[in-house]
Design a protein around this motif. Sequence first.
Motif, PDB file in Angstrom:
ATOM      1  N   SER A 129       0.841  -1.217  -0.027  1.00  0.00           N
ATOM      2  CA  SER A 129       0.000   0.109   0.113  1.00  0.00           C
ATOM      3  C   SER A 129       1.068   1.158  -0.015  1.00  0.00           C
ATOM      4  O   SER A 129       1.936   1.214   0.440  1.00  0.00           O
ATOM      5  CB  SER A 129      -0.889   0.081   1.222  1.00  0.00           C
ATOM      6  OG  SER A 129      -0.215   0.319   2.409  1.00  0.00           O
ATOM      7  N   GLN A 130       0.336   2.140  -0.513  1.00  0.00           N
ATOM      8  CA  GLN A 130       1.097   3.704  -0.649  1.00  0.00           C
ATOM      9  C   GLN A 130       1.423   3.972   0.931  1.00  0.00           C
ATOM     10  O   GLN A 130       2.452   4.778   1.191  1.00  0.00           O
ATOM     11  CB  GLN A 130       0.276   4.438  -1.563  1.00  0.00           C
ATOM     12  CG  GLN A 130       0.526   4.327  -3.089  1.00  0.00           C
ATOM     13  CD  GLN A 130      -0.145   5.308  -3.797  1.00  0.00           C
ATOM     14  OE1 GLN A 130      -0.011   6.554  -3.337  1.00  0.00           O
ATOM     15  NE2 GLN A 130      -0.522   4.706  -4.905  1.00  0.00           N
ATOM     16  N   GLU A 131       0.408   3.921   1.617  1.00  0.00           N
ATOM     17  CA  GLU A 131       0.354   4.202   3.036  1.00  0.00           C
ATOM     18  C   GLU A 131       1.697   3.473   3.799  1.00  0.00           C
ATOM     19  O   GLU A 131       2.648   4.327   4.569  1.00  0.00           O
ATOM     20  CB  GLU A 131      -0.868   3.908   4.042  1.00  0.00           C
ATOM     21  CG  GLU A 131      -0.664   4.253   5.283  1.00  0.00           C
ATOM     22  CD  GLU A 131      -2.001   3.985   6.314  1.00  0.00           C
ATOM     23  OE1 GLU A 131      -1.993   3.907   7.384  1.00  0.00           O
ATOM     24  OE2 GLU A 131      -2.908   3.596   5.489  1.00  0.00           O
ATOM     25  N   GLN A 132       1.824   2.352   3.641  1.00  0.00           N
ATOM     26  CA  GLN A 132       2.983   1.513   4.358  1.00  0.00           C
ATOM     27  C   GLN A 132       4.120   2.060   3.653  1.00  0.00           C
ATOM     28  O   GLN A 132       4.959   2.090   4.291  1.00  0.00           O
ATOM     29  CB  GLN A 132       2.750   0.003   3.838  1.00  0.00           C
ATOM     30  CG  GLN A 132       3.693  -0.945   4.434  1.00  0.00           C
ATOM     31  CD  GLN A 132       3.672  -2.443   3.954  1.00  0.00           C
ATOM     32  OE1 GLN A 132       3.294  -2.788   2.896  1.00  0.00           O
ATOM     33  NE2 GLN A 132       3.742  -3.417   5.205  1.00  0.00           N
ATOM     34  N   ALA A 133       4.257   2.195   2.318  1.00  0.00           N
ATOM     35  CA  ALA A 133       5.415   2.704   1.569  1.00  0.00           C
ATOM     36  C   ALA A 133       5.984   3.905   2.374  1.00  0.00           C
ATOM     37  O   ALA A 133       7.069   4.022   2.753  1.00  0.00           O
ATOM     38  CB  ALA A 133       5.323   2.903   0.067  1.00  0.00           C
ATOM     39  N   HIS A 134       5.031   4.924   2.444  1.00  0.00           N
ATOM     40  CA  HIS A 134       5.277   6.262   3.100  1.00  0.00           C
ATOM     41  C   HIS A 134       5.903   5.996   4.694  1.00  0.00           C
ATOM     42  O   HIS A 134       6.684   6.559   4.938  1.00  0.00           O
ATOM     43  CB  HIS A 134       4.259   7.134   3.040  1.00  0.00           C
ATOM     44  CG  HIS A 134       4.138   7.822   2.052  1.00  0.00           C
ATOM     45  ND1 HIS A 134       4.881   8.918   1.527  1.00  0.00           N
ATOM     46  CD2 HIS A 134       3.067   7.583   0.877  1.00  0.00           C
ATOM     47  CE1 HIS A 134       4.424   9.494   0.134  1.00  0.00           C
ATOM     48  NE2 HIS A 134       3.308   8.605  -0.269  1.00  0.00           N
ATOM     49  N   SER A 177       6.326   1.575 -10.778  1.00  0.00           N
ATOM     50  CA  SER A 177       5.793   1.536  -9.774  1.00  0.00           C
ATOM     51  C   SER A 177       5.030   2.664  -9.188  1.00  0.00           C
ATOM     52  O   SER A 177       5.255   3.795  -9.637  1.00  0.00           O
ATOM     53  CB  SER A 177       6.829   1.423  -8.299  1.00  0.00           C
ATOM     54  OG  SER A 177       6.187   1.437  -7.272  1.00  0.00           O
ATOM     55  N   PRO A 178       3.796   2.535  -8.281  1.00  0.00           N
ATOM     56  CA  PRO A 178       2.828   3.767  -8.084  1.00  0.00           C
ATOM     57  C   PRO A 178       3.650   4.511  -7.147  1.00  0.00           C
ATOM     58  O   PRO A 178       3.672   5.802  -7.067  1.00  0.00           O
ATOM     59  CB  PRO A 178       1.771   3.162  -7.388  1.00  0.00           C
ATOM     60  CG  PRO A 178       1.631   1.626  -7.688  1.00  0.00           C
ATOM     61  CD  PRO A 178       3.143   1.328  -8.115  1.00  0.00           C
ATOM     62  N   LEU A 179       4.592   4.219  -6.486  1.00  0.00           N
ATOM     63  CA  LEU A 179       5.580   4.788  -5.541  1.00  0.00           C
ATOM     64  C   LEU A 179       6.855   4.249  -5.466  1.00  0.00           C
ATOM     65  O   LEU A 179       6.831   2.804  -5.148  1.00  0.00           O
ATOM     66  CB  LEU A 179       5.143   5.070  -4.141  1.00  0.00           C
ATOM     67  CG  LEU A 179       4.096   6.133  -3.879  1.00  0.00           C
ATOM     68  CD1 LEU A 179       3.543   5.996  -2.295  1.00  0.00           C
ATOM     69  CD2 LEU A 179       4.493   7.516  -4.271  1.00  0.00           C
ATOM     70  N   GLU A 232       3.838  -2.116  -4.739  1.00  0.00           N
ATOM     71  CA  GLU A 232       3.214  -3.081  -5.782  1.00  0.00           C
ATOM     72  C   GLU A 232       2.147  -2.189  -6.277  1.00  0.00           C
ATOM     73  O   GLU A 232       1.197  -1.634  -5.684  1.00  0.00           O
ATOM     74  CB  GLU A 232       2.998  -3.916  -5.042  1.00  0.00           C
ATOM     75  CG  GLU A 232       4.029  -4.781  -4.709  1.00  0.00           C
ATOM     76  CD  GLU A 232       4.966  -5.550  -5.651  1.00  0.00           C
ATOM     77  OE1 GLU A 232       4.568  -5.912  -6.819  1.00  0.00           O
ATOM     78  OE2 GLU A 232       6.192  -5.474  -5.476  1.00  0.00           O
ATOM     79  N   PRO A 233       1.931  -2.269  -7.640  1.00  0.00           N
ATOM     80  CA  PRO A 233       0.787  -1.830  -8.312  1.00  0.00           C
ATOM     81  C   PRO A 233      -0.515  -2.515  -7.539  1.00  0.00           C
ATOM     82  O   PRO A 233      -0.456  -3.720  -7.252  1.00  0.00           O
ATOM     83  CB  PRO A 233       0.966  -2.167  -9.747  1.00  0.00           C
ATOM     84  CG  PRO A 233       2.131  -2.548  -9.977  1.00  0.00           C
ATOM     85  CD  PRO A 233       2.861  -3.167  -8.538  1.00  0.00           C
ATOM     86  N   GLU A 234      -1.377  -1.884  -7.700  1.00  0.00           N
ATOM     87  CA  GLU A 234      -2.741  -2.487  -7.018  1.00  0.00           C
ATOM     88  C   GLU A 234      -3.213  -3.248  -8.095  1.00  0.00           C
ATOM     89  O   GLU A 234      -3.458  -2.973  -9.293  1.00  0.00           O
ATOM     90  CB  GLU A 234      -3.855  -1.214  -6.576  1.00  0.00           C
ATOM     91  CG  GLU A 234      -3.451  -0.390  -5.654  1.00  0.00           C
ATOM     92  CD  GLU A 234      -4.494   0.647  -5.163  1.00  0.00           C
ATOM     93  OE1 GLU A 234      -5.692   0.411  -5.403  1.00  0.00           O
ATOM     94  OE2 GLU A 234      -4.084   1.729  -4.490  1.00  0.00           O
ATOM     95  N   SER A 235      -3.818  -4.520  -7.608  1.00  0.00           N
ATOM     96  CA  SER A 235      -4.397  -5.608  -8.873  1.00  0.00           C
ATOM     97  C   SER A 235      -5.872  -4.853  -8.796  1.00  0.00           C
ATOM     98  O   SER A 235      -6.543  -4.443  -8.089  1.00  0.00           O
ATOM     99  CB  SER A 235      -4.555  -6.796  -8.011  1.00  0.00           C
ATOM    100  OG  SER A 235      -5.394  -6.902  -6.825  1.00  0.00           O
ATOM    101  N   ASP A 236      -6.280  -5.616 -10.296  1.00  0.00           N
ATOM    102  CA  ASP A 236      -7.785  -5.073 -10.467  1.00  0.00           C
ATOM    103  C   ASP A 236      -8.548  -6.013 -10.094  1.00  0.00           C
ATOM    104  O   ASP A 236      -9.794  -6.231 -10.418  1.00  0.00           O
ATOM    105  CB  ASP A 236      -7.771  -5.217 -12.068  1.00  0.00           C
ATOM    106  CG  ASP A 236      -6.797  -3.963 -12.707  1.00  0.00           C
ATOM    107  OD1 ASP A 236      -6.809  -3.098 -11.996  1.00  0.00           O
ATOM    108  OD2 ASP A 236      -6.492  -4.317 -13.878  1.00  0.00           O
TER     109      ASP A 236
END
Length: 143
Positions: A92-97, A119-121, A138-142
């Motif tokens: 998740s982007q939150e976890q990455a930050h 990568s999104p981030l 990781e990119p979010e899955s569909d």
Amino acid sequence: MANVQVQPYLFFAGRCEEAIEFYIEALDAELQLLMRFNESPEPMPEAMLPDDFDNKIMHASIKVGDSIVMMSDGVDVQNQFGGVSLSISCYSQEQAHKMFDGLAQGGEVQMPLTPTFWSPLFGSLTDKFGVSWMVGCEPESDN
């Protein structure tokens, strides 16, 4: 080569205990094992340890997500990292930050977290111990 894992083993030249505390906070790591030189079941060879290393960490391991990172104070007080970067894949982007910001405390950011074509981030930094890190999302899955 089933059931083979490669795990990083980091040496902190006398700062391992500080590093463990830092990674527990920055990465939500969990201490798995800690053994000091003075707890060794066999005595260290004479003149192997620098002065005042008896209470330093001979071996420790922390769990970061599903990964194990092993570490030690080592026996070389001039230890320097080079040519290696640890890569963290967040979901998740939150976890990455959270992880990137935690590792950046007292360190040096080479590339701030930013969207990239892969990568999104993604960002890279060197933490206050001289360890190089790459943090990606990781990119979010569909699904």
